[in-house]
Design a protein around this motif. Sequence first.
Motif, PDB file in Angstrom:
ATOM      1  N   LEU A  65      34.603  47.090  77.041  1.00  0.00           N
ATOM      2  CA  LEU A  65      34.653  47.968  75.498  1.00  0.00           C
ATOM      3  C   LEU A  65      35.431  46.488  74.562  1.00  0.00           C
ATOM      4  O   LEU A  65      36.217  45.911  74.554  1.00  0.00           O
ATOM      5  N   GLN A  66      34.695  46.210  73.670  1.00  0.00           N
ATOM      6  CA  GLN A  66      34.888  44.929  72.392  1.00  0.00           C
ATOM      7  C   GLN A  66      35.062  45.360  71.574  1.00  0.00           C
ATOM      8  O   GLN A  66      34.051  45.873  70.437  1.00  0.00           O
ATOM      9  N   GLY A  67      35.406  44.724  70.321  1.00  0.00           N
ATOM     10  CA  GLY A  67      35.494  44.762  69.129  1.00  0.00           C
ATOM     11  C   GLY A  67      36.161  45.953  68.229  1.00  0.00           C
ATOM     12  O   GLY A  67      36.556  45.380  67.147  1.00  0.00           O
ATOM     13  N   LEU A  68      37.091  46.299  68.951  1.00  0.00           N
ATOM     14  CA  LEU A  68      38.771  47.353  68.595  1.00  0.00           C
ATOM     15  C   LEU A  68      39.225  46.351  67.787  1.00  0.00           C
ATOM     16  O   LEU A  68      39.848  46.820  66.880  1.00  0.00           O
ATOM     17  N   ASP A  69      39.212  45.008  68.203  1.00  0.00           N
ATOM     18  CA  ASP A  69      40.411  43.765  67.295  1.00  0.00           C
ATOM     19  C   ASP A  69      39.970  42.991  66.072  1.00  0.00           C
ATOM     20  O   ASP A  69      40.395  42.571  65.205  1.00  0.00           O
ATOM     21  N   GLN A  70      38.232  44.050  65.844  1.00  0.00           N
ATOM     22  CA  GLN A  70      37.434  43.082  64.596  1.00  0.00           C
ATOM     23  C   GLN A  70      37.161  43.423  63.769  1.00  0.00           C
ATOM     24  O   GLN A  70      36.524  43.707  63.253  1.00  0.00           O
ATOM     25  N   TYR A  71      38.834  44.376  62.864  1.00  0.00           N
ATOM     26  CA  TYR A  71      38.263  44.544  62.637  1.00  0.00           C
ATOM     27  C   TYR A  71      38.057  43.978  60.889  1.00  0.00           C
ATOM     28  O   TYR A  71      39.592  43.489  60.872  1.00  0.00           O
ATOM     29  N   GLU A  72      37.671  45.038  60.077  1.00  0.00           N
ATOM     30  CA  GLU A  72      38.440  44.126  58.937  1.00  0.00           C
ATOM     31  C   GLU A  72      39.039  45.219  57.611  1.00  0.00           C
ATOM     32  O   GLU A  72      38.597  46.632  57.561  1.00  0.00           O
ATOM     33  N   VAL A  73      39.856  44.871  57.247  1.00  0.00           N
ATOM     34  CA  VAL A  73      40.592  46.729  56.140  1.00  0.00           C
ATOM     35  C   VAL A  73      39.963  45.921  54.922  1.00  0.00           C
ATOM     36  O   VAL A  73      40.083  45.158  54.683  1.00  0.00           O
ATOM     37  N   ILE A  74      39.976  47.110  54.357  1.00  0.00           N
ATOM     38  CA  ILE A  74      38.698  47.272  52.915  1.00  0.00           C
ATOM     39  C   ILE A  74      39.810  47.295  52.017  1.00  0.00           C
ATOM     40  O   ILE A  74      40.076  46.847  51.040  1.00  0.00           O
ATOM     41  N   SER A  75      40.353  47.906  52.443  1.00  0.00           N
ATOM     42  CA  SER A  75      41.181  49.066  51.464  1.00  0.00           C
ATOM     43  C   SER A  75      42.644  49.005  51.494  1.00  0.00           C
ATOM     44  O   SER A  75      42.379  49.961  53.011  1.00  0.00           O
ATOM     45  N   MET A  76      43.697  48.784  51.538  1.00  0.00           N
ATOM     46  CA  MET A  76      45.346  49.521  51.967  1.00  0.00           C
ATOM     47  C   MET A  76      46.495  50.234  51.116  1.00  0.00           C
ATOM     48  O   MET A  76      47.004  49.112  50.098  1.00  0.00           O
ATOM     49  N   ARG A  77      45.884  50.984  51.003  1.00  0.00           N
ATOM     50  CA  ARG A  77      46.929  51.462  49.333  1.00  0.00           C
ATOM     51  C   ARG A  77      48.206  52.882  49.404  1.00  0.00           C
ATOM     52  O   ARG A  77      47.491  53.758  50.119  1.00  0.00           O
ATOM     53  N   MET A  78      49.083  52.591  49.036  1.00  0.00           N
ATOM     54  CA  MET A  78      50.513  53.528  49.596  1.00  0.00           C
ATOM     55  C   MET A  78      50.985  54.140  48.179  1.00  0.00           C
ATOM     56  O   MET A  78      50.844  53.297  47.124  1.00  0.00           O
ATOM     57  N   GLU A  79      50.480  55.669  48.030  1.00  0.00           N
ATOM     58  CA  GLU A  79      51.307  55.795  46.571  1.00  0.00           C
ATOM     59  C   GLU A  79      52.678  56.565  46.416  1.00  0.00           C
ATOM     60  O   GLU A  79      51.844  57.643  47.298  1.00  0.00           O
ATOM     61  N   VAL A  80      53.585  56.267  46.907  1.00  0.00           N
ATOM     62  CA  VAL A  80      54.873  56.767  46.424  1.00  0.00           C
ATOM     63  C   VAL A  80      54.495  57.488  45.928  1.00  0.00           C
ATOM     64  O   VAL A  80      55.141  59.108  46.265  1.00  0.00           O
ATOM     65  N   LEU A  81      54.363  58.072  44.686  1.00  0.00           N
ATOM     66  CA  LEU A  81      54.749  58.930  43.224  1.00  0.00           C
ATOM     67  C   LEU A  81      53.585  60.423  44.359  1.00  0.00           C
ATOM     68  O   LEU A  81      54.192  61.611  44.027  1.00  0.00           O
ATOM     69  N   ARG A  82      52.242  60.080  44.831  1.00  0.00           N
ATOM     70  CA  ARG A  82      51.231  61.597  45.565  1.00  0.00           C
ATOM     71  C   ARG A  82      51.799  61.380  46.808  1.00  0.00           C
ATOM     72  O   ARG A  82      51.369  62.534  47.149  1.00  0.00           O
ATOM     73  N   SER A  83      52.440  60.409  47.445  1.00  0.00           N
ATOM     74  CA  SER A  83      53.020  60.937  49.009  1.00  0.00           C
ATOM     75  C   SER A  83      52.026  60.635  50.289  1.00  0.00           C
ATOM     76  O   SER A  83      51.866  61.427  50.469  1.00  0.00           O
ATOM     77  N   ARG A  84      50.904  59.260  49.497  1.00  0.00           N
ATOM     78  CA  ARG A  84      50.155  59.422  50.551  1.00  0.00           C
ATOM     79  C   ARG A  84      49.803  57.730  50.969  1.00  0.00           C
ATOM     80  O   ARG A  84      49.643  57.169  50.136  1.00  0.00           O
TER      81      ARG A  84
ATOM     82  N   PHE B 219      38.873  50.799  56.515  1.00  0.00           N
ATOM     83  CA  PHE B 219      38.503  50.096  58.233  1.00  0.00           C
ATOM     84  C   PHE B 219      37.034  49.721  58.441  1.00  0.00           C
ATOM     85  O   PHE B 219      36.417  50.664  58.022  1.00  0.00           O
ATOM     86  N   LEU B 220      36.550  48.574  58.762  1.00  0.00           N
ATOM     87  CA  LEU B 220      35.052  47.911  59.122  1.00  0.00           C
ATOM     88  C   LEU B 220      34.673  47.356  60.270  1.00  0.00           C
ATOM     89  O   LEU B 220      35.596  46.352  60.155  1.00  0.00           O
ATOM     90  N   PHE B 221      34.242  47.982  60.725  1.00  0.00           N
ATOM     91  CA  PHE B 221      34.920  47.000  61.982  1.00  0.00           C
ATOM     92  C   PHE B 221      32.989  46.951  62.613  1.00  0.00           C
ATOM     93  O   PHE B 221      31.490  47.977  62.535  1.00  0.00           O
ATOM     94  N   PRO B 222      32.756  45.763  62.286  1.00  0.00           N
ATOM     95  CA  PRO B 222      31.192  45.176  62.893  1.00  0.00           C
ATOM     96  C   PRO B 222      30.350  45.831  64.115  1.00  0.00           C
ATOM     97  O   PRO B 222      29.516  46.111  63.489  1.00  0.00           O
ATOM     98  N   SER B 223      31.318  45.397  64.789  1.00  0.00           N
ATOM     99  CA  SER B 223      30.761  45.855  66.340  1.00  0.00           C
ATOM    100  C   SER B 223      31.410  46.524  67.820  1.00  0.00           C
ATOM    101  O   SER B 223      32.222  45.789  67.688  1.00  0.00           O
ATOM    102  N   VAL B 224      31.629  48.278  67.521  1.00  0.00           N
ATOM    103  CA  VAL B 224      32.074  48.354  68.944  1.00  0.00           C
ATOM    104  C   VAL B 224      30.834  48.415  69.941  1.00  0.00           C
ATOM    105  O   VAL B 224      30.183  48.943  69.783  1.00  0.00           O
ATOM    106  N   ASN B 225      31.303  47.772  70.976  1.00  0.00           N
ATOM    107  CA  ASN B 225      30.131  47.476  72.266  1.00  0.00           C
ATOM    108  C   ASN B 225      31.101  47.911  73.227  1.00  0.00           C
ATOM    109  O   ASN B 225      31.888  46.999  73.462  1.00  0.00           O
ATOM    110  N   ALA B 226      30.320  48.186  73.776  1.00  0.00           N
ATOM    111  CA  ALA B 226      30.573  48.523  75.500  1.00  0.00           C
ATOM    112  C   ALA B 226      29.012  48.342  76.801  1.00  0.00           C
ATOM    113  O   ALA B 226      28.376  48.084  76.101  1.00  0.00           O
TER     114      ALA B 226
END
Length: 244
Positions: A87-106, A111-118
């Motif tokens: 199985l290949q492709g688990l490490d080939q992810y692109e982080v599209i967005s990552m946001r920590m909202e402290v006030l909202r506690s969330r 993530f986008l994986f171009p190809s997860v293949n076996a």
Amino acid sequence: MKSVFLIALILALGSCQAAEVAESLSAQDRSFSSVILEGVEAFRGVLQNGSPQYGIPVMAPMKLAQRALNFNSGEFSGTLGVEDFVLQGLDQYEVISMRMEVLRSRLSFEFLFPSVNATTNYDLDMGSGYRVQRNGGAFFALENLNIQGRINYSLGVLSSQLRVKDILIYVSVGNVNSQIENLSKYRIFNRKLNEVVEEFVTLTINDNTDFVASWINEQVTPICNELIGDRTLSDIIAIITGGN
């Protein structure tokens, strides 16, 4: 007039204070988001090299020499064996967005994986009124696999103990590529059967996003809280950053 001036002064000072608080919270959001993003990027190394101290094997690529699966769904029963599974492709992810909202506690992410293949060699022995035996090579890929979601958490008032309230993860796939040999001895039928597999998997994933999100939340949230234990948010961040 003095009263009006006093009210205006209070509102102005309040606005300045609110702006300072908002800027402080915004800075915290960016700081936490940056730390978590660094941890997510560093996780590629964990996938590629494993982490023996935490019992995590190498997962990019993930390899299995041999494995057998017995199944029985009432109408269908049998055994599926695989050899030389990769199985290949688990490490080939692109982080599209990552946001920590402290006030909202969330924490929100995408993530986008171009190809997860076996790739594998398979051996299928199935009974469904009559016996079906198939074997051969197989390639199967989920292309443009998109995973987005949100983690809501809470912190204790005194101890800042971290607790995950829910984990909502929505999965969709852009394309499915199935190349399984010997589903039929006729090449044209074999291609059509692979197209059926591709359509079935695509519809199963994309038409059941809410069900999958609910199932993941029910299964994963209690496991996360068990792993967190008595740790605080600062403890978790320290683990992500290696103690820095």
